[in-house]
Design an enzyme around this catalytic site. Structure first.
Site: not given
Length: 365
Positions: A357-358
């Site tokens: 997600c990052i």
């Protein structure tokens, strides 16, 4: 940078490559939002730096930081990792950095999807999200690549996976949610995915990870590891609320073929036992719109599938659980030519997502 409004990647001969194809780099965002990251984000930053350093062993990493945090980011990141100033509302590069597509000549273009914080005013997670929604176009300008304007279609990068050979994988629970594109039918959504990702077939998994507040992004439940092969988050505990969700996905995938006609091979990746947030962790989080973002005992959407495939490594989360090593060994077997690097990621998970997600990959030219 040209903003393309009158064509699509598919019409122009572009496709979204698989994550396991070569990269020229990776984009991350330096965390600072106090209602996402406990105690001002200091623990999360340490984990972000570890992830960035692991990826930077084999591809160029750029970390985007706000004006307020630029000097802090520059101080804690090694010199071979680039830091650029860019404003955002939070730190989820996967979801609002551009999706990159390539053609047979190796030319790269970006896609600027609409972003509304995972559901807008219907069930989104924060307001405003205006800086996030402008980020994809800024990143394309930074990298000097043309960008397709598709802001009229709400889509996050974590809600799509591709094998790079015509197959895209999503979840029904996310893409059909009321807070994204409620005026569009499933067929219209699928058509947009095909037009903009260069796909021929869309696999619609029914569900994702239990209590995943993104409406169950696909990148937390299932990912392509090779053409014709996927890894699926799995639990043998029939009493766990996740069991029926993973079983529904397994049953669906078992009856599917990809765009090339291959029957999918499904590898099960065990889930950790339920990971719940502690009282002292909640005490370190600011309120959001006068409400707490987490309450003690809340179950977090922990999954080992939320990994990033770098050129020479697979960077995966660990949770300090007995299942960490078993999951690592399974992934190492699926990626024999890459080193599987496991990073303790609880401080990322508290923010609502994990390593995939990052991060956002930039495909090779």
């Amino acid at each position: 940078m040209n903003i393309i409004k009158d064509s699509t990647p598919y019409a122009d001969g572009f496709r979204m490559p698989a994550e396991f194809e070569p990269h020229t780099g990776c984009i991350m965002i330096f965390p600072e939002r106090a209602d996402s990251w406990q105690y001002g984000g200091y623990a999360a930053r340490k984990a972000f730096v570890q992830v960035a350093c692991a990826i930077a062993q084999s591809e160029k990493v750029t970390v985007l930081a706000s004006d307020k945090q630029y000097e802090n980011a520059r101080a804690v990141l090694p010199s071979h990792i680039r830091v650029a100033e860019m404003s955002s509302n939070d730190a989820w590069a996967r979801d609002y950095a551009p999706t990159f597509v390539v053609n047979t000549e190796g030319k790269i273009r970006g896609i600027d999807w609409g972003f509304n914080a995972w559901g807008g005013l219907t069930d989104g997670l924060y307001f405003p999200w205006d800086k996030d929604n402008r980020m994809a176009r800024k990143v394309c300008d930074l990298y000097d690549v043309d960008v397709y304007d598709k802001r009229d279609f709400i889509l996050e990068g974590g809600s799509i996976h591709t094998d790079g050979e015509g197959t895209v994988m999503v979840t029904e629970s996310c893409l059909l949610s009321k807070g994204r594109n409620p005026s569009l039918s499933r067929e219209e959504i699928e058509g947009t995915l095909k037009d903009f990702l260069g796909a021929e077939k869309v696999l619609w998994l029914p569900r994702g990870i239990y209590l995943d507040e993104t409406n169950e992004h696909v990148d937390n439940i299932c990912a392509f590891t090779a053409p014709g092969e996927v890894v699926l988050s799995w639990t043998e505990d029939k009493e766990d609320a996740q069991y029926s969700l993973s079983l529904a996905c397994l049953e669906y995938l078992s009856g599917q073929k990809d765009a090339r006609g291959r029957k999918l091979k499904v590898h099960k990746l065990p889930l950790p036992k339920p990971v719940c947030i502690k009282e002292e962790e909640c005490e370190g989080l600011d309120l959001c719109d006068d409400e707490p973002t987490r309450k003690p005992g809340d179950r977090l959407a922990a999954s080992y599938v939320n990994f990033y495939i770098a050129n020479k490594a697979v960077v995966m989360p660990g949770f300090g659980e007995d299942t960490d090593e078993a999951a690592r060994k399974i992934l190492q077997g699926l990626f024999p030519d890459r080193e599987v690097v496991q990073i303790y990621a609880r401080d990322i998970l508290i923010g609502g997502g994990n390593i995939h997600c990052i991060t956002q990959q930039i495909p090779g030219r």
